[in-house]
Design a protein around this motif. Structure first.
Motif, PDB file in Angstrom:
ATOM      1  N   ARG A 132     138.906  14.660 103.650  1.00  0.00           N
ATOM      2  CA  ARG A 132     140.365  14.651 103.511  1.00  0.00           C
ATOM      3  C   ARG A 132     140.792  15.626 102.420  1.00  0.00           C
ATOM      4  NH1 ARG A 132     144.200  11.474 100.525  1.00  0.00           N
ATOM      5  NH2 ARG A 132     146.111  11.103 101.725  1.00  0.00           N
ATOM      6  N   PRO A 133     141.649  16.604 102.745  1.00  0.00           N
ATOM      7  CA  PRO A 133     142.119  17.543 101.719  1.00  0.00           C
ATOM      8  C   PRO A 133     142.847  16.804 100.603  1.00  0.00           C
ATOM      9  CG  PRO A 133     142.635  18.359 103.925  1.00  0.00           C
ATOM     10  CD  PRO A 133     142.173  16.943 104.085  1.00  0.00           C
ATOM     11  N   LEU A 134     142.788  17.379  99.413  1.00  0.00           N
ATOM     12  CA  LEU A 134     143.425  16.751  98.263  1.00  0.00           C
ATOM     13  C   LEU A 134     144.941  16.800  98.389  1.00  0.00           C
ATOM     14  CD1 LEU A 134     141.283  18.160  95.299  1.00  0.00           C
ATOM     15  CD2 LEU A 134     140.944  16.064  96.603  1.00  0.00           C
ATOM     16  N   ASP A 135     145.590  15.728  97.952  1.00  0.00           N
ATOM     17  CA  ASP A 135     147.053  15.726  97.899  1.00  0.00           C
ATOM     18  C   ASP A 135     147.568  15.673  96.468  1.00  0.00           C
ATOM     19  OD1 ASP A 135     146.273  13.207  97.252  1.00  0.00           O
ATOM     20  OD2 ASP A 135     147.312  12.194  98.883  1.00  0.00           O
ATOM     21  N   ARG A 136     146.632  15.624  95.499  1.00  0.00           N
ATOM     22  CA  ARG A 136     147.049  15.649  94.098  1.00  0.00           C
ATOM     23  C   ARG A 136     145.944  16.254  93.245  1.00  0.00           C
ATOM     24  NH1 ARG A 136     146.708   9.331  91.953  1.00  0.00           N
ATOM     25  NH2 ARG A 136     144.548   9.440  91.204  1.00  0.00           N
ATOM     26  N   ILE A 137     146.366  16.881  92.138  1.00  0.00           N
ATOM     27  CA  ILE A 137     145.424  17.435  91.175  1.00  0.00           C
ATOM     28  C   ILE A 137     144.944  16.334  90.237  1.00  0.00           C
ATOM     29  CG2 ILE A 137     145.104  19.104  89.323  1.00  0.00           C
ATOM     30  CD1 ILE A 137     145.334  20.340  92.091  1.00  0.00           C
ATOM     31  N   HIS A 138     145.877  15.558  89.764  1.00  0.00           N
ATOM     32  CA  HIS A 138     145.572  14.348  89.008  1.00  0.00           C
ATOM     33  C   HIS A 138     146.720  13.379  89.220  1.00  0.00           C
ATOM     34  CE1 HIS A 138     148.317  16.011  85.949  1.00  0.00           C
ATOM     35  NE2 HIS A 138     147.567  17.103  85.946  1.00  0.00           N
ATOM     36  N   GLU A 139     146.744  12.323  88.465  1.00  0.00           N
ATOM     37  CA  GLU A 139     147.675  11.224  88.742  1.00  0.00           C
ATOM     38  C   GLU A 139     149.129  11.643  88.659  1.00  0.00           C
ATOM     39  OE1 GLU A 139     148.286   6.568  87.325  1.00  0.00           O
ATOM     40  OE2 GLU A 139     146.953   7.911  86.222  1.00  0.00           O
ATOM     41  N   THR A 140     149.461  12.615  87.847  1.00  0.00           N
ATOM     42  CA  THR A 140     150.855  13.010  87.642  1.00  0.00           C
ATOM     43  C   THR A 140     151.185  14.377  88.236  1.00  0.00           C
ATOM     44  OG1 THR A 140     150.309  13.953  85.471  1.00  0.00           O
ATOM     45  CG2 THR A 140     150.994  11.634  85.547  1.00  0.00           C
ATOM     46  N   GLN A 141     150.269  15.013  88.938  1.00  0.00           N
ATOM     47  CA  GLN A 141     150.520  16.347  89.493  1.00  0.00           C
ATOM     48  C   GLN A 141     150.022  16.413  90.924  1.00  0.00           C
ATOM     49  OE1 GLN A 141     148.662  19.547  87.359  1.00  0.00           O
ATOM     50  NE2 GLN A 141     149.678  21.159  88.557  1.00  0.00           N
ATOM     51  N   ALA A 142     150.916  16.761  91.835  1.00  0.00           N
ATOM     52  CA  ALA A 142     150.575  16.874  93.248  1.00  0.00           C
ATOM     53  C   ALA A 142     150.134  18.297  93.572  1.00  0.00           C
ATOM     54  CB  ALA A 142     151.761  16.479  94.117  1.00  0.00           C
ATOM     55  N   VAL A 143     149.410  18.437  94.669  1.00  0.00           N
ATOM     56  CA  VAL A 143     148.994  19.754  95.138  1.00  0.00           C
ATOM     57  C   VAL A 143     150.176  20.447  95.804  1.00  0.00           C
ATOM     58  CG1 VAL A 143     147.474  20.986  96.724  1.00  0.00           C
ATOM     59  CG2 VAL A 143     146.607  19.034  95.435  1.00  0.00           C
ATOM     60  N   THR A 144     150.425  21.683  95.422  1.00  0.00           N
ATOM     61  CA  THR A 144     151.525  22.465  95.979  1.00  0.00           C
ATOM     62  C   THR A 144     150.973  23.735  96.619  1.00  0.00           C
ATOM     63  OG1 THR A 144     151.915  23.649  93.896  1.00  0.00           O
ATOM     64  CG2 THR A 144     153.074  21.551  94.213  1.00  0.00           C
ATOM     65  N   GLU A 145     151.868  24.537  97.188  1.00  0.00           N
ATOM     66  CA  GLU A 145     151.457  25.795  97.811  1.00  0.00           C
ATOM     67  C   GLU A 145     150.949  26.801  96.785  1.00  0.00           C
ATOM     68  OE1 GLU A 145     154.746  27.213 100.038  1.00  0.00           O
ATOM     69  OE2 GLU A 145     154.655  25.609 101.553  1.00  0.00           O
ATOM     70  N   ASP A 146     151.295  26.603  95.529  1.00  0.00           N
ATOM     71  CA  ASP A 146     150.836  27.529  94.486  1.00  0.00           C
ATOM     72  C   ASP A 146     149.362  27.324  94.140  1.00  0.00           C
ATOM     73  OD1 ASP A 146     153.418  28.505  94.367  1.00  0.00           O
ATOM     74  OD2 ASP A 146     154.022  27.118  92.766  1.00  0.00           O
ATOM     75  N   HIS A 147     148.788  26.199  94.557  1.00  0.00           N
ATOM     76  CA  HIS A 147     147.385  25.921  94.241  1.00  0.00           C
ATOM     77  C   HIS A 147     146.498  26.483  95.356  1.00  0.00           C
ATOM     78  CE1 HIS A 147     149.450  22.730  91.866  1.00  0.00           C
ATOM     79  NE2 HIS A 147     148.524  23.057  90.981  1.00  0.00           N
ATOM     80  N   GLU A 148     145.791  27.561  95.051  1.00  0.00           N
ATOM     81  CA  GLU A 148     144.856  28.143  96.011  1.00  0.00           C
ATOM     82  C   GLU A 148     143.538  27.384  95.968  1.00  0.00           C
ATOM     83  OE1 GLU A 148     142.649  32.410  97.052  1.00  0.00           O
ATOM     84  OE2 GLU A 148     143.779  32.135  95.189  1.00  0.00           O
ATOM     85  N   THR A 149     143.080  26.914  97.114  1.00  0.00           N
ATOM     86  CA  THR A 149     141.841  26.151  97.180  1.00  0.00           C
ATOM     87  C   THR A 149     140.638  27.072  97.013  1.00  0.00           C
ATOM     88  OG1 THR A 149     142.857  24.526  98.657  1.00  0.00           O
ATOM     89  CG2 THR A 149     140.464  24.585  98.597  1.00  0.00           C
ATOM     90  N   LEU A 150     139.724  26.683  96.162  1.00  0.00           N
ATOM     91  CA  LEU A 150     138.500  27.439  95.949  1.00  0.00           C
ATOM     92  C   LEU A 150     137.476  27.022  96.995  1.00  0.00           C
ATOM     93  CD1 LEU A 150     136.722  29.349  94.191  1.00  0.00           C
ATOM     94  CD2 LEU A 150     136.073  27.319  92.861  1.00  0.00           C
ATOM     95  N   GLN A 151     136.984  27.986  97.762  1.00  0.00           N
ATOM     96  CA  GLN A 151     135.973  27.723  98.785  1.00  0.00           C
ATOM     97  C   GLN A 151     134.582  27.965  98.188  1.00  0.00           C
ATOM     98  OE1 GLN A 151     136.991  26.649 101.749  1.00  0.00           O
ATOM     99  NE2 GLN A 151     139.163  27.111 101.575  1.00  0.00           N
ATOM    100  N   VAL A 152     133.706  26.970  98.350  1.00  0.00           N
ATOM    101  CA  VAL A 152     132.334  27.098  97.872  1.00  0.00           C
ATOM    102  C   VAL A 152     131.401  26.660  98.996  1.00  0.00           C
ATOM    103  CG1 VAL A 152     130.629  26.435  96.150  1.00  0.00           C
ATOM    104  CG2 VAL A 152     133.033  26.609  95.499  1.00  0.00           C
ATOM    105  N   GLU A 153     130.517  27.561  99.408  1.00  0.00           N
ATOM    106  CA  GLU A 153     129.522  27.252 100.441  1.00  0.00           C
ATOM    107  C   GLU A 153     128.208  26.898  99.748  1.00  0.00           C
ATOM    108  OE1 GLU A 153     131.420  30.361 103.736  1.00  0.00           O
ATOM    109  OE2 GLU A 153     129.650  30.920 102.565  1.00  0.00           O
TER     110      GLU A 153
END
Length: 423
Positions: A132-153
């Motif tokens: 499930r993709p994250l919907d928040r960075i921490h308890e008081t901050q939600a994930v927005t379009e400004d947060h680029e997801t880091l891909q790690v293989e």
């Protein structure tokens, strides 16, 4: 004259009691040494791990609702109904066998705890699903379009970890670096055996399996140096299959990427095949460039050039199989990373199937084989000396000239040609 007083005898019961009281003191140095250990599971640095910690704490507290009263009542009844307590004899009632109120407490409280545990577990299972993709960075901050997801293989090797950063074109061995407060999506697989990827400070564990790709979403919220390892036994070097996991700020992460690009070597397929071989206690290795399709080739078990990938094989199966056309033998698809690495099972070179026969062709081929065996036996059983069949100018039994001598005619198809089939 001095009078010597007799020694006072030591009570054995008192001596045993004294040794029991002093025994825990012997463990004090060990407890002092353990005081320096960090309970990282209870003090994680990532939001996902924090939510998992909260789920663990809530579950324990719910179970303590039953455990604590039971332990307290056990001590209370043992003290109250001890043999030396003469005051309790008047309360003794051997005919008592039922209490409605007590039955309600015994059955209702555990039932309510099970309901609460089930609700908490169901919610946590879905909210903390590793896919499930994250919907928040921490308890008081939600994930927005400004947060680029880091891909790690991530590739679990024997016995080391390979981390590929496709967005930056670099890779490392046994070192994972990620910026804080940035969503991370891990794509995981294994080169040979199943492993379990686990960074307790960041998120829960997820399995890495050969021929499959699993995913894990996580975030790290506090800078620091942490430890990751494999939580699933995978062979001789399992105990040393650890890696450094670091959380840094954005500027430090960009500097680290520049360091890897400047001090590493390219990672192509040949380099990966050498890295894939079993090794223990491997130091950190940097790769300044990575072949773009390497991770996909690892998942499909076709890193070796010229080897058919699992995805291609499944596409052939989806379309109905190889058909009657000439096709490369599928035996080289057997995965053996230690020896053949995809070479043919019956030799070091490539092998081919000239034709794949239909059931009718296979039946006709079997009839021809039976007729050949029968006619060969007829030739050998003739009264002619055997030396005439092997002498000069004569063919050995079973060969075409010998079969023509006894009148054998092979089956032909509609065009008059003799089919050559292999079943």
């Amino acid at each position: 004259m001095t009078e010597t007083l007799p020694a006072t005898p030591v009570n054995p019961v008192r001596r045993a009691l004294r040794s029991r009281l002093l025994r825990p003191l012997a463990l004090a140095p060990l407890m002092a040494a353990l005081s320096g250990c960090e309970a990282i599971v209870l003090a994680p640095a990532g939001d996902i791990a924090m939510q998992q910690r909260d789920l663990l704490v809530v579950s324990v507290l719910l179970m303590l609702i039953v455990i604590v009263p039971v332990m307290a009542l056990t001590i209370f009844f043992a003290w109250k109904y001890r043999a030396s307590n003469k005051k309790v004899e008047k309360d003794y009632d051997p005919d008592w066998d039922h209490s409605t109120h007590l039955e309600l407490v015994i059955w209702a409280v555990p039932l309510l705890i099970i309901i609460c545990l089930g609700a908490v577990t169901w919610a946590g299972t879905h909210l903390l699903d590793p896919y499930r993709p994250l919907d928040r960075i921490h308890e008081t901050q939600a994930v927005t379009e400004d947060h680029e997801t880091l891909q790690v293989e991530v590739v679990a090797l024997d016995w080391k970890w390979l981390f590929i950063y496709p967005q930056y074109g670099v890779a490392t061995v046994n070192e994972l670096v990620a910026p804080v407060d940035r969503p991370i999506r891990f794509h995981l697989t294994s080169s040979g055996v199943m492993n379990s990827f686990y960074v307790p400070a960041m998120a829960g564990q997820i399995y890495a399996m050969p021929g499959m790709e699993t995913k894990l979403h996580a975030v790290i919220n506090r800078p620091g140096d942490y430890v990751g390892f494999s939580a699933n036994y995978s062979g001789d070097g399992f105990s040393n299959m650890r890696f450094a996991a670091r959380g840094v700020d954005d500027q430090a992460f960009e500097q680290w990427i520049a360091k890897v690009r400047a001090g590493g070597t390219p990672l192509d397929r040949e380099t990966y095949l050498e890295l894939e071989r079993p090794s223990e206690k491997v130091p950190v290795i940097y790769y300044s460039a990575v072949e773009p399709t390497l991770f996909n080739a690892v998942v499909n078990m076709c890193v070796q050039p010229g080897k058919m990938c699992m995805g291609e094989m499944m596409d052939i199966d989806r379309k109905g199989g190889l058909g009657l056309q000439a096709a490369k033998n599928t035996l080289p698809l057997v995965y053996d990373k230690y020896a053949r690495r995809g070479d043919a099972v019956f030799g070091s070179g490539e092998s081919y199937v000239m034709q794949i026969c239909t059931p009718l062709q296979a039946e006709r081929a079997a009839v021809e084989a039976n007729m050949r065996r029968a006619n060969t036996s007829r030739v050998i059983s003739q009264s002619e000396p055997l030396n005439r069949l092997t002498g000069a100018g004569l063919s050995a039994p079973g060969t075409k000239p010998a079969l023509e001598r006894v009148g054998f005619q092979p089956l032909t198809d509609a065009t008059g040609r003799t089919p050559v089939s292999q079943s």
